[in-house]
Design a protein around this motif. Structure first.
Motif, PDB file in Angstrom:
ATOM      1  N   VAL A  96       0.860  -1.186   0.000  1.00  0.00           N
ATOM      2  CA  VAL A  96       0.000   0.000   0.000  1.00  0.00           C
ATOM      3  C   VAL A  96       0.893   1.231   0.000  1.00  0.00           C
ATOM      4  CG1 VAL A  96      -1.550   1.399   1.434  1.00  0.00           C
ATOM      5  CG2 VAL A  96      -2.015  -1.028   1.098  1.00  0.00           C
ATOM      6  N   THR A  97       0.553   2.217  -0.820  1.00  0.00           N
ATOM      7  CA  THR A  97       1.291   3.483  -0.865  1.00  0.00           C
ATOM      8  C   THR A  97       0.373   4.622  -0.454  1.00  0.00           C
ATOM      9  OG1 THR A  97       2.804   2.765  -2.610  1.00  0.00           O
ATOM     10  CG2 THR A  97       2.530   5.129  -2.323  1.00  0.00           C
ATOM     11  N   VAL A  98       0.835   5.422   0.502  1.00  0.00           N
ATOM     12  CA  VAL A  98       0.103   6.603   0.956  1.00  0.00           C
ATOM     13  C   VAL A  98       0.844   7.835   0.463  1.00  0.00           C
ATOM     14  CG1 VAL A  98      -0.752   7.899   2.941  1.00  0.00           C
ATOM     15  CG2 VAL A  98      -0.696   5.390   3.005  1.00  0.00           C
ATOM     16  N   THR A  99       0.126   8.728  -0.199  1.00  0.00           N
ATOM     17  CA  THR A  99       0.713   9.962  -0.714  1.00  0.00           C
ATOM     18  C   THR A  99       0.119  11.154   0.024  1.00  0.00           C
ATOM     19  OG1 THR A  99       0.979   8.961  -2.898  1.00  0.00           O
ATOM     20  CG2 THR A  99       1.167  11.366  -2.755  1.00  0.00           C
ATOM     21  N   LEU A 100       0.994  11.963   0.627  1.00  0.00           N
ATOM     22  CA  LEU A 100       0.592  13.186   1.319  1.00  0.00           C
ATOM     23  C   LEU A 100       1.114  14.389   0.546  1.00  0.00           C
ATOM     24  CD1 LEU A 100       1.592  12.163   4.958  1.00  0.00           C
ATOM     25  CD2 LEU A 100      -0.655  11.948   3.910  1.00  0.00           C
ATOM     26  N   ASN A 101       0.311  15.436   0.470  1.00  0.00           N
ATOM     27  CA  ASN A 101       0.743  16.620  -0.268  1.00  0.00           C
ATOM     28  C   ASN A 101       0.181  17.877   0.387  1.00  0.00           C
ATOM     29  OD1 ASN A 101       2.037  18.088  -2.202  1.00  0.00           O
ATOM     30  ND2 ASN A 101       0.710  17.511  -3.905  1.00  0.00           N
ATOM     31  N   ASP A 102       0.898  18.994   0.181  1.00  0.00           N
ATOM     32  CA  ASP A 102       0.421  20.277   0.683  1.00  0.00           C
ATOM     33  C   ASP A 102      -0.861  20.678  -0.036  1.00  0.00           C
ATOM     34  OD1 ASP A 102       2.675  20.366   2.250  1.00  0.00           O
ATOM     35  OD2 ASP A 102       3.756  21.781   0.963  1.00  0.00           O
ATOM     36  N   ALA A 103      -1.654  21.499   0.620  1.00  0.00           N
ATOM     37  CA  ALA A 103      -2.826  22.069  -0.024  1.00  0.00           C
ATOM     38  C   ALA A 103      -2.380  23.176  -0.980  1.00  0.00           C
ATOM     39  CB  ALA A 103      -3.772  22.635   1.036  1.00  0.00           C
ATOM     40  N   PRO A 104      -3.226  23.571  -1.919  1.00  0.00           N
ATOM     41  CA  PRO A 104      -2.868  24.696  -2.796  1.00  0.00           C
ATOM     42  C   PRO A 104      -2.585  25.945  -1.962  1.00  0.00           C
ATOM     43  CG  PRO A 104      -4.803  23.552  -3.632  1.00  0.00           C
ATOM     44  CD  PRO A 104      -4.532  22.987  -2.266  1.00  0.00           C
ATOM     45  N   PRO A 105      -1.621  26.767  -2.374  1.00  0.00           N
ATOM     46  CA  PRO A 105      -1.261  27.940  -1.572  1.00  0.00           C
ATOM     47  C   PRO A 105      -2.398  28.947  -1.402  1.00  0.00           C
ATOM     48  CG  PRO A 105      -0.189  27.999  -3.728  1.00  0.00           C
ATOM     49  CD  PRO A 105      -0.795  26.636  -3.591  1.00  0.00           C
ATOM     50  N   LEU A 121      -5.816  19.401   1.865  1.00  0.00           N
ATOM     51  CA  LEU A 121      -4.535  18.706   1.975  1.00  0.00           C
ATOM     52  C   LEU A 121      -4.601  17.401   1.184  1.00  0.00           C
ATOM     53  CD1 LEU A 121      -3.560  19.114   5.740  1.00  0.00           C
ATOM     54  CD2 LEU A 121      -2.313  20.013   3.785  1.00  0.00           C
ATOM     55  N   GLY A 122      -3.454  17.016   0.604  1.00  0.00           N
ATOM     56  CA  GLY A 122      -3.443  15.828  -0.235  1.00  0.00           C
ATOM     57  C   GLY A 122      -3.444  14.535   0.557  1.00  0.00           C
ATOM     58  N   TRP A 123      -4.265  13.587   0.127  1.00  0.00           N
ATOM     59  CA  TRP A 123      -4.335  12.261   0.751  1.00  0.00           C
ATOM     60  C   TRP A 123      -4.775  11.256  -0.311  1.00  0.00           C
ATOM     61  CZ3 TRP A 123      -3.040   9.627   5.023  1.00  0.00           C
ATOM     62  CH2 TRP A 123      -3.652   8.395   5.265  1.00  0.00           C
ATOM     63  N   LYS A 124      -3.923  10.254  -0.548  1.00  0.00           N
ATOM     64  CA  LYS A 124      -4.228   9.239  -1.551  1.00  0.00           C
ATOM     65  C   LYS A 124      -3.649   7.911  -1.089  1.00  0.00           C
ATOM     66  CE  LYS A 124      -3.687   8.175  -6.477  1.00  0.00           C
ATOM     67  NZ  LYS A 124      -2.973   8.562  -7.735  1.00  0.00           N
ATOM     68  N   VAL A 125      -4.439   6.858  -1.218  1.00  0.00           N
ATOM     69  CA  VAL A 125      -3.997   5.512  -0.839  1.00  0.00           C
ATOM     70  C   VAL A 125      -4.131   4.606  -2.054  1.00  0.00           C
ATOM     71  CG1 VAL A 125      -4.362   3.542   0.681  1.00  0.00           C
ATOM     72  CG2 VAL A 125      -4.715   5.859   1.551  1.00  0.00           C
ATOM     73  N   ASP A 126      -3.015   4.002  -2.471  1.00  0.00           N
ATOM     74  CA  ASP A 126      -2.991   3.097  -3.610  1.00  0.00           C
ATOM     75  C   ASP A 126      -2.596   1.700  -3.154  1.00  0.00           C
ATOM     76  OD1 ASP A 126      -3.565   5.042  -5.696  1.00  0.00           O
ATOM     77  OD2 ASP A 126      -1.551   5.827  -5.334  1.00  0.00           O
TER      78      ASP A 126
END
Length: 260
Positions: free
Chosen positions: A114-123, A226-231
């Motif tokens: 499983v891969t979890v991707t975290l990312n900043d929100a748009p500025p 905020l970025g959140w994705k689970v693959d």
């Protein structure tokens, strides 16, 4: 005539210091010009383009650490090959050693993942749901606690091995953030951040959903984007840890020998 001579001589006597002052100003300007030329050596000293920026230094050290890791991995592989060739161990001992290497994270690991991707929100993000205050800058970026929460949840979900970005985690790994960048084992990364774990996907995703820290993170995902994705992956290989395994710790100073 004397009055006329005196009046005509007066201005000339006053003009002499003015001329000397003018010459001194030009001389000083020339000195400043020469000094500036020697200092700049042809560069524009009114900008910081020629100065080494801290971010450039960090990236340079990060790249250097990457090259050292590759060199260390090559040397370790050669040492292990030589040790296994003539160590006189039994098959049972070899199997035990292989299991320890797998558990330590220094060997490749393949399996469901499983891969979890975290990312900043748009500025320019704003509140996306009613009755939520407008975001502060800290609400829009990934923090160390967020990454650590993902890693902790995956371990609790039975992960056999975890990789953050392109590096395998071992028992001494520390996930640290400075500003909006991740520093992991001497290398620097910027978002988006990817955390991959090999293990049972169902158990891993269940552990992610059950984490109180990640439940709180989901509130910010919904509120500010905020970025959140689970693959999920049917088969994926994590690389073995290739960095140094030496422990670094503080040592007490030796007590001074008492005088007789």
């Amino acid at each position: 005539m004397s009055n006329s001579d005196d009046s005509s001589a007066g201005p000339r006597r006053r003009a002499r210091p003015v001329r000397l002052l003018t010459a001194a100003v030009f001389a000083l300007a020339g000195l400043i010009f020469v000094t500036s030329f020697n200092t700049s050596k042809g560069t524009n000293i009114r900008t910081d383009a020629s100065l080494l920026k801290l971010s450039d230094l960090i990236q340079e050290r990060s790249q250097s650490n990457l090259e050292l890791e590759k060199s260390t991995a090559t040397a370790r592989g050669q040492v292990d090959a030589l040790a296994e060739r003539d160590n006189g161990s039994t098959k049972a001992e070899d199997a035990k050693l292989a299991a320890l290497r797998t558990a330590s994270g220094t060997e490749e690991l393949t399996g469901k993942a499983v891969t979890v991707t975290l990312n900043d929100a748009p500025p320019n993000a704003t509140a996306r749901i009613p009755n939520v205050p407008e975001p502060q800058p800290n609400d829009l970026v990934i923090h160390q606690q967020d990454l650590q929460a993902v890693v902790n949840a995956l371990w609790q979900g039975g992960a056999e091995g975890i990789q953050v970005m392109d590096q395998r985690l071992i028992s001494t790994s520390a996930v640290r953030c400075v500003g909006n960048t991740l520093i992991l084992q001497g290398r620097v990364y910027s978002p988006p951040y990817k955390v991959t774990a090999v293990g049972d996907p169902g158990a891993l995703k269940k552990a992610l959903a059950a984490s109180p820290a990640l439940q709180n993170y989901q509130l910010y995902v919904n509120a500010y984007g905020l970025g959140w994705k689970v693959d999920e992956h049917k088969a994926l290989t994590l690389p073995g840890y290739s960095g140094t395994v030496d422990l670094h710790y503080a040592k007490p100073l030796e007590s001074a020998t008492p005088r007789p």
